[in-house]
Design a protein around this motif. Structure first.
Motif, PDB file in Angstrom:
ATOM      1  N   UNK A   1       0.530  -1.222   0.187  1.00 17.38           N
ATOM      2  CA  UNK A   1      -0.009  -0.230   0.050  1.00 17.38           C
ATOM      3  C   UNK A   1       1.019   1.411  -0.146  1.00 17.38           C
ATOM      4  N   UNK A   2       1.904   1.761   1.065  1.00 15.32           N
ATOM      5  CA  UNK A   2       2.629   2.081   0.508  1.00 15.32           C
ATOM      6  C   UNK A   2       3.637   2.631  -0.568  1.00 15.32           C
ATOM      7  N   UNK A   3       4.043   1.999  -1.812  1.00 13.95           N
ATOM      8  CA  UNK A   3       4.593   2.504  -2.830  1.00 13.95           C
ATOM      9  C   UNK A   3       3.213   2.784  -3.012  1.00 13.95           C
ATOM     10  N   UNK A   4       2.238   1.575  -3.482  1.00  8.89           N
ATOM     11  CA  UNK A   4       1.085   2.641  -4.575  1.00  8.89           C
ATOM     12  C   UNK A   4       1.015   4.101  -3.800  1.00  8.89           C
ATOM     13  N   UNK A   5       0.816   4.352  -2.663  1.00  7.28           N
ATOM     14  CA  UNK A   5       0.413   6.086  -1.918  1.00  7.28           C
ATOM     15  C   UNK A   5       1.433   6.056  -2.494  1.00  7.28           C
ATOM     16  N   UNK A   6       2.938   6.070  -2.506  1.00  4.72           N
ATOM     17  CA  UNK A   6       4.142   7.403  -2.348  1.00  4.72           C
ATOM     18  C   UNK A   6       4.188   7.479  -4.867  1.00  4.72           C
ATOM     19  N   UNK A   7       4.103   6.522  -5.389  1.00  4.66           N
ATOM     20  CA  UNK A   7       3.630   6.142  -6.559  1.00  4.66           C
ATOM     21  C   UNK A   7       2.723   7.309  -7.053  1.00  4.66           C
ATOM     22  N   UNK A   8       1.527   7.317  -6.267  1.00  3.19           N
ATOM     23  CA  UNK A   8       0.305   8.594  -6.485  1.00  3.19           C
ATOM     24  C   UNK A   8       0.606   9.865  -5.743  1.00  3.19           C
ATOM     25  N   UNK A   9       1.443   9.802  -5.373  1.00  2.80           N
ATOM     26  CA  UNK A   9       1.678  10.904  -4.166  1.00  2.80           C
ATOM     27  C   UNK A   9       3.375  12.115  -5.891  1.00  2.80           C
ATOM     28  N   UNK A  10       3.537  10.952  -6.333  1.00  4.11           N
ATOM     29  CA  UNK A  10       4.521  11.022  -7.011  1.00  4.11           C
ATOM     30  C   UNK A  10       3.585  11.529  -8.704  1.00  4.11           C
ATOM     31  N   UNK A  11       3.259  10.680  -8.792  1.00  6.65           N
ATOM     32  CA  UNK A  11       1.776  11.451 -10.276  1.00  6.65           C
ATOM     33  C   UNK A  11       1.347  12.362  -9.464  1.00  6.65           C
TER      34      UNK A  11
ATOM     35  N   UNK B   1      10.510  -0.720  -5.944  1.00  4.40           N
ATOM     36  CA  UNK B   1       9.379  -1.032  -5.706  1.00  4.40           C
ATOM     37  C   UNK B   1       8.388  -1.565  -5.685  1.00  4.40           C
ATOM     38  N   UNK B   2       7.845  -0.679  -6.424  1.00  5.55           N
ATOM     39  CA  UNK B   2       6.485  -1.712  -7.235  1.00  5.55           C
ATOM     40  C   UNK B   2       6.633  -2.674  -7.385  1.00  5.55           C
ATOM     41  N   UNK B   3       7.546  -2.472  -8.396  1.00  2.00           N
ATOM     42  CA  UNK B   3       8.423  -4.177  -9.913  1.00  2.00           C
ATOM     43  C   UNK B   3       8.325  -5.170  -8.586  1.00  2.00           C
ATOM     44  N   UNK B   4       9.036  -5.346  -7.594  1.00  2.00           N
ATOM     45  CA  UNK B   4       9.143  -6.413  -6.213  1.00  2.00           C
ATOM     46  C   UNK B   4       7.823  -6.398  -5.491  1.00  2.00           C
ATOM     47  N   UNK B   5       6.823  -5.191  -5.120  1.00  2.00           N
ATOM     48  CA  UNK B   5       6.069  -6.147  -4.694  1.00  2.00           C
ATOM     49  C   UNK B   5       4.646  -6.714  -6.154  1.00  2.00           C
ATOM     50  N   UNK B   6       4.806  -7.033  -7.116  1.00  2.00           N
ATOM     51  CA  UNK B   6       3.857  -6.842  -7.403  1.00  2.00           C
ATOM     52  C   UNK B   6       3.922  -8.200  -8.358  1.00  2.00           C
ATOM     53  N   UNK B   7       5.830  -8.563  -8.175  1.00  2.00           N
ATOM     54  CA  UNK B   7       6.479  -9.623  -8.384  1.00  2.00           C
ATOM     55  C   UNK B   7       5.777 -10.769  -7.562  1.00  2.00           C
TER      56      UNK B   7
END
Length: 429
Positions: A238-248, A380-386
């Motif tokens: 969830x943090x990786x998704x939130x941080x990615x949303x923050x970047x966008x 980090x997103x890729x790692x979590x997706x894997x």
């Protein structure tokens, strides 16, 4: 792949060839070098806690101790032998190298049981060794290798029908790091089917019995309150998704900051994500644990490779859905992933080992301290997706485990379906 495996409980001991021993030495020596390196990491916390205990202080009363009680007992020997941080790092590092060597030897041993001296018998150990070299920054500078070795020992013991030893190893692992508790239902079902549940229960009881004595002098349960109050760790799904949303620019007010035990995300969006993920984590882990036990109930898994694959089902759910996901959590599943290369498709174990190596990138550069940049966030997103993909593939295997049972009942399964339990199974003698 052969149509049969060595019998469970067989007295035949595979002989390792020269190439096996070469792989073993090459796998362990780099670990020895890094374990003795001056990098400290969390080892300073372990040293201070153990020295405080040796000085007469009471954990969670005179000083905060954030881990289950047996963890501290693992730190005491090195702290007793050495009264400086540098000395502790070397002695505790030696403890970890011994456990690392045990895991690598076990992988070679199990490979030789199945494949003899063929080259493929060394694949699990080679894959694991490469992963640990890349992941050494967290693999050998945290204590998670200890419960990982205990978990592996429990599964090996179950595969050999040494169920009392399996219960003891698993219980000690639970009171060392807690997470192996999700494997208790799996082992209970396996031993219940065999009629040896009493021996497993005795082992579990012996493993937790010292807690009764500890409870009179040490409020060891205080570690739980610390973890209940933890925030959304930056490496979690969830943090990786939130941080990615923050970047966008899709999430406002997200703050990356240093908490007492890790780096966390804070802010309204992060708090909402944490609240939701806690429920998903609990429900998802319970569901995966039940599915693993269900698979063992409907088709007994005796070969250690199959046991490893079933054990990965609840463990992966526990890790990937966890709002607190430290890189060292991958240590919990790397050995089991390597072991599961002995049984079934290599896709899932290779995905897990790849995720273990990708976790190394979490620590690269200053981004981990001030806020991950775009490339690091993508990693980090890729790692979590894997990890998520590996978990879904395992769930599919468990679901298809019903196919052999349907065949036995004279029901034609869905064309093309393959089951986890259709893989080579070691039959009990």
């Amino acid at each position: 792949m052969p149509t049969s495996c060595p019998s469970v409980g067989s007295s035949t001991v595979p002989r390792l060839g020269p190439w096996h021993w070469l792989v073993f030495v090459v796998g362990v020596v780099p670990a020895l070098a890094y374990a003795f390196s001056p990098r400290i990491g969390d080892l300073e916390l372990y040293f201070r806690s153990a020295r405080s205990l040796l000085a007469g202080a009471t954990p969670n009363q005179d000083f905060r101790f954030e881990y289950p009680p047996y963890a501290l007992l693992w730190f005491v020997p090195a702290a007793w032998l050495r009264d400086t941080t540098d000395g502790f790092v070397r002695v505790f590092g030696l403890q970890l190298v011994v456990l690392d060597a045990f895991i690598k030897w076990a992988l070679l041993h199990e490979g030789a049981r199945l494949w003899g001296r063929a080259g493929r018998s060394m694949v699990p150990c080679i894959a694991y060794s490469v992963t640990t070299w890349v992941a050494s920054v967290y693999y050998l500078k945290r204590y998670d290798l200890i419960p990982a070795a205990l978990t592996l020992a429990a599964l090996l013991a179950v595969a050999r029908r040494r169920d009392l030893l399996a219960g003891l190893a698993l219980a000690v692992g639970v009171v060392t790091k807690l997470y192996p508790v999700v494997l208790v239902p799996l082992l209970v079902v396996i031993c219940w089917r065999r009629g040896t549940l009493g021996r497993l229960s005795l082992g579990l009881a012996l493993g937790v019995a010292p807690l009764l004595a500890l409870s009179t002098v040490w409020p060891w349960w205080g570690f739980a309150s610390f973890h209940v109050n933890r925030g959304l760790q930056v490496e979690s799904l969830p943090a990786s998704l939130v941080w990615a949303a923050h970047h966008l620019g899709w999430a406002q007010g997200v703050i990356w900051l240093k908490a007492p035990a890790a780096y966390e995300l804070h802010g309204t969006v992060a708090e909402n994500a944490k609240a939701l993920m806690r429920w998903l984590w609990v429900l998802g882990t319970l569901t995966a644990t039940a599915l693993g036990a269900w698979a063992a109930r409907h088709r007994p898994a005796e070969h250690v490779g199959e046991l490893a694959r079933l054990a990965l089902v609840p463990l992966l759910a526990f890790i990937i859905l966890n709002p607190v996901l430290s890189p060292q959590f991958l240590t919990w599943v790397m050995a089991l992933a390597a072991l599961s290369l002995l049984s079934g498709s290599p896709t899932v174990p290779l995905l897990i080992l790849a995720a273990g190596m990708m976790s190394r990138g979490t620590f690269i550069g200053q981004g981990y301290r001030v806020g991950a940049g775009g490339v690091q966030t993508l990693l980090i997103l890729t790692r979590n997706g894997v990890l998520l993909a590996a978990g879904f593939l395992l769930l599919r295997e468990v679901w298809r485990a019903r196919v052999p049972r349907a065949r036995e009942a004279g029901v034609e399964p869905v064309p093309g379906a393959r089951a986890l339990s259709a893989l080579p199974v070691a039959r009990g003698s």
